[in-house]
Scaffold this motif. Structure first.
Motif, mmCIF file in Angstrom:
data_model
loop_
_atom_site.group_PDB
_atom_site.id
_atom_site.type_symbol
_atom_site.label_atom_id
_atom_site.label_comp_id
_atom_site.label_asym_id
_atom_site.label_seq_id
_atom_site.Cartn_x
_atom_site.Cartn_y
_atom_site.Cartn_z
ATOM 1 N N UNK A 312 4.993 9.083 -8.560
ATOM 2 C CA UNK A 312 3.759 8.305 -8.505
ATOM 3 C C UNK A 312 3.941 7.114 -7.562
ATOM 4 N N UNK A 313 5.077 6.451 -7.661
ATOM 5 C CA UNK A 313 5.349 5.313 -6.780
ATOM 6 C C UNK A 313 5.433 5.762 -5.325
ATOM 7 N N UNK A 314 6.031 6.928 -5.093
ATOM 8 C CA UNK A 314 6.093 7.464 -3.728
ATOM 9 C C UNK A 314 4.691 7.791 -3.223
ATOM 10 N N UNK A 315 3.819 8.237 -4.136
ATOM 11 C CA UNK A 315 2.449 8.545 -3.752
ATOM 12 C C UNK A 315 1.680 7.297 -3.347
ATOM 13 N N UNK A 316 1.834 6.218 -4.131
ATOM 14 C CA UNK A 316 1.160 4.964 -3.790
ATOM 15 C C UNK A 316 1.717 4.420 -2.476
ATOM 16 N N UNK A 317 3.038 4.480 -2.313
ATOM 17 C CA UNK A 317 3.683 4.015 -1.081
ATOM 18 C C UNK A 317 3.163 4.810 0.120
ATOM 19 N N UNK A 318 2.966 6.110 -0.069
ATOM 20 C CA UNK A 318 2.454 6.965 1.008
ATOM 21 C C UNK A 318 1.062 6.511 1.436
ATOM 22 N N UNK A 319 0.221 6.246 0.456
ATOM 23 C CA UNK A 319 -1.122 5.726 0.751
ATOM 24 C C UNK A 319 -1.029 4.403 1.507
ATOM 25 N N UNK A 320 -0.152 3.513 1.066
ATOM 26 C CA UNK A 320 -0.020 2.203 1.707
ATOM 27 C C UNK A 320 0.538 2.326 3.119
ATOM 28 N N UNK A 321 1.387 3.321 3.355
ATOM 29 C CA UNK A 321 1.916 3.523 4.703
ATOM 30 C C UNK A 321 0.828 3.938 5.685
ATOM 31 N N UNK A 322 -0.038 4.854 5.261
ATOM 32 C CA UNK A 322 -1.093 5.267 6.189
ATOM 33 C C UNK A 322 -2.090 4.128 6.378
ATOM 34 N N UNK A 323 -2.273 3.313 5.344
ATOM 35 C CA UNK A 323 -3.113 2.118 5.490
ATOM 36 C C UNK A 323 -2.459 1.102 6.435
ATOM 37 N N UNK A 324 -1.142 1.020 6.394
ATOM 38 C CA UNK A 324 -0.429 0.135 7.325
ATOM 39 C C UNK A 324 -0.697 0.556 8.763
ATOM 40 N N UNK A 325 -0.626 1.864 9.016
ATOM 41 C CA UNK A 325 -0.923 2.358 10.356
ATOM 42 C C UNK A 325 -2.334 1.993 10.784
ATOM 43 N N UNK A 326 -3.294 2.131 9.853
ATOM 44 C CA UNK A 326 -4.678 1.790 10.165
ATOM 45 C C UNK A 326 -4.834 0.293 10.428
ATOM 46 N N UNK A 327 -4.120 -0.529 9.658
ATOM 47 C CA UNK A 327 -4.183 -1.983 9.847
ATOM 48 C C UNK A 327 -3.584 -2.379 11.193
ATOM 49 N N UNK A 328 -2.495 -1.735 11.574
ATOM 50 C CA UNK A 328 -1.885 -2.011 12.877
ATOM 51 C C UNK A 328 -2.825 -1.609 14.004
ATOM 52 N N UNK A 329 -3.466 -0.448 13.848
ATOM 53 C CA UNK A 329 -4.407 0.016 14.873
ATOM 54 C C UNK A 329 -5.591 -0.952 14.992
ATOM 55 N N UNK A 330 -6.063 -1.456 13.853
ATOM 56 C CA UNK A 330 -7.170 -2.423 13.869
ATOM 57 C C UNK A 330 -6.751 -3.712 14.574
ATOM 58 N N UNK A 331 -5.547 -4.185 14.254
ATOM 59 C CA UNK A 331 -5.064 -5.415 14.881
ATOM 60 C C UNK A 331 -4.894 -5.245 16.384
ATOM 61 N N UNK A 332 -4.348 -4.119 16.786
ATOM 62 C CA UNK A 332 -4.159 -3.847 18.215
ATOM 63 C C UNK A 332 -5.505 -3.732 18.930
ATOM 64 N N UNK A 333 -6.509 -3.127 18.231
ATOM 65 C CA UNK A 333 -7.826 -3.005 18.826
ATOM 66 C C UNK A 333 -8.504 -4.355 19.003
ATOM 67 N N UNK A 334 -8.341 -5.228 18.004
ATOM 68 C CA UNK A 334 -8.935 -6.549 18.079
ATOM 69 C C UNK A 334 -8.269 -7.414 19.145
ATOM 70 N N UNK A 335 -6.973 -7.119 19.397
ATOM 71 C CA UNK A 335 -6.240 -7.881 20.398
ATOM 72 C C UNK A 335 -6.619 -7.465 21.823
ATOM 73 N N UNK A 336 -7.344 -6.353 21.908
ATOM 74 C CA UNK A 336 -7.803 -5.916 23.218
ATOM 75 C C UNK A 336 -6.999 -4.777 23.756
#
Length: 336
Positions: A312-336
């Motif tokens: 279960x913890x690995x499952x939550x971590x997996x979700x958070x990892x893909x969210x991390x990728x999305x957050x990084x992509x959002x930050x990079x997009x906002x940075x131009x």
């Protein structure tokens, strides 16, 4: 806003059985970051998630229907800050739409309701990333059918992380967790050449199913080959190849892609699978990709997990990892 909430309810999306109360003392924790639908005040969230708590359609005995609840209950043990990537996930707005209200006994009716709920989520939140929490793997076919109905003129591709092909014959096996990909191919929803399966290994797929996969043009990438190429390189190349062929990519993560030592709480878990770190690296890469819009996590059974709930913890971590990728992509997009 109220119209959207009512539409979701009419399409079987109802409040989950576990909702965290707001507590300022827990600022920075995942359970305080994700907003329940009941508190949503409108706008375009970056991410919406919903549970698909069905496991009656599983070939093996499974309590995967219990995972959406276990998933939410485990949020409190995680913060929104990812130390490895130096990013706080609170930069993303995430709304929990609740769970699909399922029929008590009729599996076919359950599948229809999941399809309707997935359709409603994709229709009303077109700008959001959608995250489905299963449930067994049969829910993926339902979710993709619902998505197709929102985008009937688009070609959908599938990136599948899995130990199994899930190509058993629906005519013989029914709409089970062993048949979702073949259901979609034979239903004309997805072409075999638009399916990429990464993580296959060992002695867990019969020769006739491999032959069917080859006949349909499925890109079957063994875990051994992915490791030789590099997991993240393989993910990136596969996403790029799919992007060139299709309009929209759906990612499905069967947690049995993990080695049994890392995922005791998966009914079909096997030796020789991915390590958690390999999966986490893959999901980070997926989340960062420009084509990432839809994902589900399936086949995790918390009733089979050990006392410390490692799966279960690995499952939550997996979700958070893909969210991390999305957050990084959002930050990079906002940075131009």
């Amino acid at each position: 806003m109220n119209d959207i909430k009512l539409a979701l309810q009419k399409n079987y999306l109802v409040a989950s059985d576990w909702i965290w109360k707001k507590d300022p003392a827990d600022k920075g924790k995942v359970h305080q970051w994700i907003q329940p639908m009941e508190d949503w005040e409108g706008g375009n969230p970056d991410v919406v998630l919903f549970g698909m708590p069905l496991s009656r359609s599983s070939i093996s005995v499974s309590g995967a229907s219990e995972y959406p609840s276990a998933f939410r209950r485990s949020w409190k043990g995680f913060s929104t800050y990812n130390l490895d990537e130096d990013i706080d996930l609170s930069s993303l707005s995430v709304v929990d739409l609740g769970d699909v209200k399922l029929h008590g006994t009729n599996v076919e009716e359950c599948h229809q309701r999941i399809e309707q709920a997935a359709h409603a989520a994709a229709k009303h939140f077109k700008k959001s990333i959608t995250v489905g929490i299963g449930g067994d793997h049969s829910v993926t076919a339902c979710s993709i059918r619902g998505l197709r109905d929102v985008y009937p003129d688009e070609t959908i591709g599938i990136l599948q992380l899995d130990t199994h092909l899930d190509l058993r014959d629906p005519a013989e096996n029914g709409p089970t967790n062993g048949t979702p990909i073949r259901q979609l191919i034979e239903g004309g929803i997805v072409k075999g050449e638009h399916v990429c399966n990464i993580g296959l290994h060992g002695f867990f797929n019969t020769a006739d199913l491999v032959a069917y996969g080859k006949e349909q043009g499925i890109n079957m990438i063994t875990l051994q080959r992915a490791r030789r190429q590099g997991i993240t390189n393989t993910i990136e190349a596969s996403l790029q190849q799919l992007t060139e062929k299709v309009d929209r990519i759906y990612v499905t993560v069967d947690m049995d892609v993990l080695d049994i030592s890392f995922a005791p709480g998966v009914p079909a878990s096997t030796p020789g699978g991915m390590t958690t770190q390999e999966l986490f690296d893959a999901l980070l890469q997926i989340g960062r990709h420009k084509s990432f819009r839809h994902i589900d996590f399936v086949c995790l059974d918390p009733t089979k997990d050990e006392a410390a709930s490692p799966t279960v913890k690995a499952g939550v971590y997996s979700f958070l990892q893909v969210m991390t990728g999305a957050a990084l992509a959002k930050r990079e997009g906002e940075a131009g």
